[in-house]
Write a protein that holds these residues in place. Structure first.
Motif, PDB file in Angstrom:
ATOM      1  N   GLY A  45      34.614  12.378  76.445  1.00 23.82           N
ATOM      2  CA  GLY A  45      35.562  12.668  77.505  1.00 23.82           C
ATOM      3  C   GLY A  45      34.917  12.723  78.875  1.00 23.82           C
ATOM      4  O   GLY A  45      33.703  12.544  79.034  1.00 23.82           O
ATOM      5  N   ASP A  46      35.748  12.979  79.880  1.00 22.84           N
ATOM      6  CA  ASP A  46      35.262  13.071  81.250  1.00 22.84           C
ATOM      7  C   ASP A  46      34.240  14.191  81.422  1.00 22.84           C
ATOM      8  O   ASP A  46      33.415  14.156  82.338  1.00 22.84           O
ATOM      9  CB  ASP A  46      36.440  13.302  82.207  1.00 22.84           C
ATOM     10  N   HIS A  89      47.191   7.260  88.369  1.00 28.32           N
ATOM     11  CA  HIS A  89      46.298   6.142  88.046  1.00 28.32           C
ATOM     12  C   HIS A  89      46.857   4.798  88.523  1.00 28.32           C
ATOM     13  O   HIS A  89      46.660   3.763  87.883  1.00 28.32           O
ATOM     14  CB  HIS A  89      46.016   6.092  86.542  1.00 28.32           C
ATOM     15  N   TYR A 135      39.162  11.221  73.106  1.00 28.33           N
ATOM     16  CA  TYR A 135      38.585  11.278  74.454  1.00 28.33           C
ATOM     17  C   TYR A 135      39.419  12.251  75.281  1.00 28.33           C
ATOM     18  O   TYR A 135      40.621  12.062  75.463  1.00 28.33           O
ATOM     19  CB  TYR A 135      38.610   9.886  75.080  1.00 28.33           C
ATOM     20  N   ALA A 137      40.563  13.658  78.659  1.00 24.49           N
ATOM     21  CA  ALA A 137      40.626  13.274  80.067  1.00 24.49           C
ATOM     22  C   ALA A 137      40.794  14.505  80.943  1.00 24.49           C
ATOM     23  O   ALA A 137      41.384  15.505  80.533  1.00 24.49           O
ATOM     24  CB  ALA A 137      41.789  12.309  80.297  1.00 24.49           C
ATOM     25  N   ARG A 138      40.294  14.426  82.156  1.00 20.54           N
ATOM     26  CA  ARG A 138      40.418  15.553  83.086  1.00 20.54           C
ATOM     27  C   ARG A 138      41.879  15.863  83.396  1.00 20.54           C
ATOM     28  O   ARG A 138      42.208  16.959  83.831  1.00 20.54           O
ATOM     29  CB  ARG A 138      39.685  15.243  84.386  1.00 20.54           C
ATOM     30  N   THR A 139      42.766  14.886  83.162  1.00 27.00           N
ATOM     31  CA  THR A 139      44.196  15.071  83.409  1.00 27.00           C
ATOM     32  C   THR A 139      44.879  15.867  82.305  1.00 27.00           C
ATOM     33  O   THR A 139      46.076  16.151  82.399  1.00 27.00           O
ATOM     34  CB  THR A 139      44.883  13.704  83.545  1.00 27.00           C
ATOM     35  N   TYR A 141      44.920  15.018  78.919  1.00 27.88           N
ATOM     36  CA  TYR A 141      45.305  14.250  77.732  1.00 27.88           C
ATOM     37  C   TYR A 141      44.125  14.124  76.770  1.00 27.88           C
ATOM     38  O   TYR A 141      42.995  13.845  77.181  1.00 27.88           O
ATOM     39  CB  TYR A 141      45.779  12.851  78.118  1.00 27.88           C
ATOM     40  N   GLY A 206      36.232   5.259  85.295  1.00 28.97           N
ATOM     41  CA  GLY A 206      36.932   6.447  84.806  1.00 28.97           C
ATOM     42  C   GLY A 206      37.162   6.429  83.314  1.00 28.97           C
ATOM     43  O   GLY A 206      36.271   6.101  82.527  1.00 28.97           O
ATOM     44  N   ILE A 207      38.383   6.770  82.906  1.00 30.36           N
ATOM     45  CA  ILE A 207      38.717   6.908  81.489  1.00 30.36           C
ATOM     46  C   ILE A 207      38.486   5.599  80.742  1.00 30.36           C
ATOM     47  O   ILE A 207      37.891   5.593  79.651  1.00 30.36           O
ATOM     48  CB  ILE A 207      40.179   7.365  81.320  1.00 30.36           C
ATOM     49  N   THR A 208      38.936   4.478  81.299  1.00 27.50           N
ATOM     50  CA  THR A 208      38.804   3.197  80.607  1.00 27.50           C
ATOM     51  C   THR A 208      37.343   2.850  80.376  1.00 27.50           C
ATOM     52  O   THR A 208      36.951   2.451  79.270  1.00 27.50           O
ATOM     53  CB  THR A 208      39.503   2.082  81.404  1.00 27.50           C
TER      54      THR A 208
END
Length: 221
Positions: A45-46, A89, A135, A137-139, A141, A206-208
Motif C-alpha cells: 500500500g501507500d 484521481h 493494496y 490506498a491513502r484514500t 480503499y 501512485g496507486i497504479t
C-alpha cells in the motif's frame, strides 16, 4: 461477501500464444494468490513508502481492480486514462476497477464488472490467473488486484463519464526494475513518497505504479 469464485483454467489457445505468454502464465500460477487477501492488515500500500498513511486511513472500504495482461506475442498491460472530469484521481492512469458493490459476490466479480462498465471489456475474453496482496490506498480503499490474461482480439467501448482513453504498455517495460522510480512531493504538510514509471510520455504513478511494483515483486522478484 461470499467465498471467492474459483479461478477458471486458462485455455490452451491462450497458453500457446507465445513463449513470453507461457512464461508469464507459469509464473502467475506458481506465485499469485489463489484466493483474495481479505483479512488482516494489508501488507502492500501507500504506507510502504510513506508510513504515516497507515495511521491516517479510516473507514476502510473494499475495492478491486483488474490487471489485464493481453496475450500478444509480446504481452502488454491494458491501462486507462481516467476522465479529466472525475471528482477524484482525474486525468490519472489507472487499471479498470472500483469499489466492491453489495451485489458483487467477490472482488473478482467486481473487477470484471468494472472493466465491462468502464471500457466494455467482455469478461468472456478474460481468464483470471490469481490475486496480488491487497493494496491499502491513502484514500481509504483496500484494493484487491485481480491478475488476468486477456484474449488479444477484444474490442472496447469506453464510458466517457469515467475513461478518456485506453491503451497498452508492454509488460516487459512495466516489469523491469530499471523503469521503476520513487518520487516525493509535499501533500497536506506531509512529505509523500510514491512509485512512478514513465512510458512514451505517459506518467504512471501512485496507486497504479504501486500495484505494478507489487506485481513485479510477486511474479518476477
Amino acid at each position: 461477501m461470499t467465498a471467492a469464485m474459483p479461478l477458471p483454467a486458462v485455455s490452451d489457445a491462450l497458453r500457446t500464444t507465445s513463449p513470453l505468454v507461457e512464461d508469464f502464465v507459469a509464473r502467475a500460477h506458481a506465485r499469485l494468490l489463489r484466493a483474495p487477501d481479505l483479512d488482516g492488515a494489508a501488507t502492500r500500500g501507500d504506507h510502504e513508502l510513506t508510513p504515516e498513511f497507515r495511521t491516517l486511513v479510516e473507514n476502510v472500504r473494499a475495492a478491486a481492480v483488474l490487471i489485464p495482461v493481453v496475450a500478444r506475442p509480446e504481452p502488454t498491460v491494458l491501462l486507462t486514462l481516467r476522465s479529466a472530469h472525475l471528482p477524484s484521481h482525474a486525468g490519472q492512469i489507472a487499471f479498470p476497477g472500483g469499489k466492491v458493490d453489495p451485489t458483487d459476490p467477490d472482488p473478482l466479480h467486481a473487477a470484471l464488472r468494472e472493466a465491462e462498465e468502464e471500457v466494455g471489456l467482455d469478461r468472456g475474453l478474460v481468464s483470471p490467473l490469481g490475486y496480488l496482496d491487497s493494496y491499502l490506498a491513502r484514500t481509504g480503499y483496500r484494493i484487491v488486484p485481480v491478475v488476468a490474461l486477456v484474449q488479444p482480439d477484444f474490442g472496447l467501448t469506453l464510458n466517457p463519464g469515467e475513461v478518456d482513453e485506453a491503451f497498452e504498455v508492454p509488460l516487459d517495460f512495466l516489469m523491469s526494475p530499471l523503469n521503476h522510480q520513487q518520487e516525493s512531493r509535499e501533500w497536506l504538510g506531509l512529505m509523500r513518497t510514491f512509485h512512478a514509471m514513465t512510458y512514451d510520455k505517459r506518467r504512471i504513478w501512485g496507486i497504479t505504479a504501486g500495484i505494478l511494483r507489487s506485481l513485479y515483486d510477486r511474479v518476477y522478484g
